[in-house]
Design an enzyme around this catalytic site. Structure first.
Site, mmCIF file in Angstrom:
data_model
loop_
_atom_site.group_PDB
_atom_site.id
_atom_site.type_symbol
_atom_site.label_atom_id
_atom_site.label_comp_id
_atom_site.label_asym_id
_atom_site.label_seq_id
_atom_site.Cartn_x
_atom_site.Cartn_y
_atom_site.Cartn_z
ATOM 1 C CG HIS A 27 -1.967 -1.019 1.218
ATOM 2 N ND1 HIS A 27 -3.249 -0.757 0.807
ATOM 3 C CD2 HIS A 27 -1.938 -2.318 1.538
ATOM 4 C CE1 HIS A 27 -3.968 -1.856 0.883
ATOM 5 N NE2 HIS A 27 -3.201 -2.826 1.330
ATOM 6 C CG HIS A 63 -6.681 -1.898 5.625
ATOM 7 N ND1 HIS A 63 -5.481 -1.462 5.132
ATOM 8 C CD2 HIS A 63 -7.306 -2.551 4.610
ATOM 9 C CE1 HIS A 63 -5.382 -1.818 3.857
ATOM 10 N NE2 HIS A 63 -6.474 -2.474 3.515
ATOM 11 C CE1 TYR A 72 -4.181 -4.291 8.274
ATOM 12 C CE2 TYR A 72 -6.223 -4.826 7.123
ATOM 13 C CZ TYR A 72 -4.872 -4.526 7.101
ATOM 14 O OH TYR A 72 -4.212 -4.440 5.899
ATOM 15 C CD GLU A 73 -3.184 0.234 8.115
ATOM 16 O OE1 GLU A 73 -2.210 0.986 8.170
ATOM 17 O OE2 GLU A 73 -3.997 0.238 7.167
ATOM 18 C CB ALA A 75 -6.141 -8.445 -2.365
ATOM 19 C CG MET A 114 -9.104 -8.208 6.208
ATOM 20 S SD MET A 114 -7.423 -8.462 6.803
ATOM 21 C CE MET A 114 -7.303 -10.263 6.741
ATOM 22 C CB SER A 115 -10.350 -2.946 2.254
ATOM 23 O OG SER A 115 -10.535 -3.628 1.036
ATOM 24 C CG ASN A 134 -6.185 -15.665 -0.476
ATOM 25 O OD1 ASN A 134 -6.160 -14.439 -0.645
ATOM 26 N ND2 ASN A 134 -6.876 -16.234 0.483
ATOM 27 C CG HIS A 153 0.406 -9.622 2.773
ATOM 28 N ND1 HIS A 153 -0.855 -9.178 2.406
ATOM 29 C CD2 HIS A 153 1.252 -8.615 2.468
ATOM 30 C CE1 HIS A 153 -0.751 -7.951 1.905
ATOM 31 N NE2 HIS A 153 0.518 -7.591 1.924
HETATM 32 N N1 HPA Z 1 -9.264 -13.195 3.847
HETATM 33 C C1 HPA Z 1 -9.394 -11.892 4.186
HETATM 34 N N2 HPA Z 1 -8.839 -10.915 3.499
HETATM 35 C C2 HPA Z 1 -8.117 -11.235 2.409
HETATM 36 C C3 HPA Z 1 -7.945 -12.563 2.009
HETATM 37 C C4 HPA Z 1 -8.556 -13.599 2.769
HETATM 38 O O1 HPA Z 1 -8.446 -14.807 2.473
HETATM 39 N N3 HPA Z 1 -7.171 -12.523 0.888
HETATM 40 C C5 HPA Z 1 -6.907 -11.229 0.621
HETATM 41 N N4 HPA Z 1 -7.476 -10.443 1.545
#
Ligand code: HPA
Length: 294
Positions: free
Chosen positions: A59, A105, A107-108, A135, A233-234, A257, A269
């Site tokens: 980022h 985010h 979570y930060e 992602a 998470m965004s 993924n 990650h």
């Molecule tokens: N989970 C949550 N957030 C993500 C993932 C995941 O598998 N992959 C990329 N961001």
């Protein structure tokens, strides 16, 4: 909050001139799109008053205002016509946009108001269409790693909401409607762009979680049961804040993924970044195709 947002908007106006009507937020590993813009004005987030800076790898943290010239979809003929019309390739052609490479985010440790600071600045600048990319993990086992998913709707499981607290009517109403967070018009445009460039896209529901730990396999089974196709998470807080301000939203997930428990290996990650890098070409072409149609 309103005054801080206005200050950042004023700083951007004086740096970048006429504000664009479209903005794109680039998710993890997808920031390269910002480098494809022509006649760009590049502003590191740190140069903008009150702008929160992310420290997550992948980022970068800059706002680029420039023209989408559609190089990925260009034909040789287009280039020749363009050169003839403008005297140089690229020229004045294209759609002016703002690209945000990097986001913060929750979570930060940021509160949700901080998470949507950039969204609100864009709204106050006059941005009418916001393209949110991310992602995400594939919850729908029919998805392949590297697939692109147009977000049809979301499920907010972040545990928060950026609109909690005193409502400022200058941003939007107390109880904003969320019937169509992701614009049907823009989703159709994304389908048309994908078909035109031969990129396969899926559609689905994005579940937004707080993170930063990835989900457990049990949580992924739960998410599938409640109708989620992807998890990340965004995006959800930004989409809510953008709709609050009346912006049209398009969401695109890159399935970097398969979610936890689907494949027999742990999540990390690095895999997210590697898949994002692999789909770079089709992701950029899709964005360009959508923006050209706006
Ligand atoms: N989970 C949550 N957030 C993500 C993932 C995941 O598998 N992959 C990329 N961001």
């Amino acid at each position: 909050m309103f005054e801080r947002v206005e200050e950042a908007a004023a700083a951007l106006r004086s740096r970048c001139g006429t504000p664009p009507e479209t903005a794109v937020v680039l998710g993890s590993g997808l920031g390269d799109f910002a480098d494809t813009l022509a006649d760009a004005v590049d502003t590191p987030y740190g140069d903008l008053p009150h702008w929160p800076v992310s420290r997550v790898i992948g980022h970068a943290g800059r706002l680029v205002v420039g023209n989408v010239v559609g190089r990925a979809a260009d034909t040789v003929l287009d280039m020749a016509l363009d050169t003839a019309a403008n005297g140089r390739a690229g020229g004045a052609r294209g759609t002016r946009i703002a690209a945000l490479s990097g986001r913060v985010h929750a979570y930060e440790g940021h509160d949700f108001g901080t998470v949507v600071f950039a969204t609100r600045v864009l709204g106050r600048l006059g941005v009418k269409r916001l393209i949110l990319t991310n992602a995400a993990g594939g919850v729908n086992s029919g998805f392949a790693q590297g697939a692109l998913m147009i977000i049809d709707d979301h499920i907010n499981l972040t545990g928060g909401n950026p609109l909690v607290g005193m409502n400022d009517e200058r941003f939007g109403p107390r109880f904003p409607d969320m019937t169509e967070v992701y614009s049907t018009r823009l989703r159709r445009m994304a389908d048309a762009a994908a078909a035109a460039i031969g990129v396969t896209v899926s559609h689905g529901i994005y579940a937004g979680l707080l993170g930063p730990s990835y989900e457990t396999p049990a949580e992924i089974r739960y998410l599938r049961t409640i109708g989620a196709d992807a998890v990340g998470m965004s995006t959800v807080p930004e989409a809510i804040a953008a709709r609050h301000m009346g912006m049209e939203v398009l969401g695109i997930s890159c399935i970097t993924n398969m979610a936890a428990g689907i494949l027999p290996h742990p999540l990390d990650h690095k895999e997210v970044m590697e898949t994002a890098a692999r789909v770079r070409g089709s992701f950029i072409a899709l964005l360009e195709g959508v923006i050209e149609r706006l």
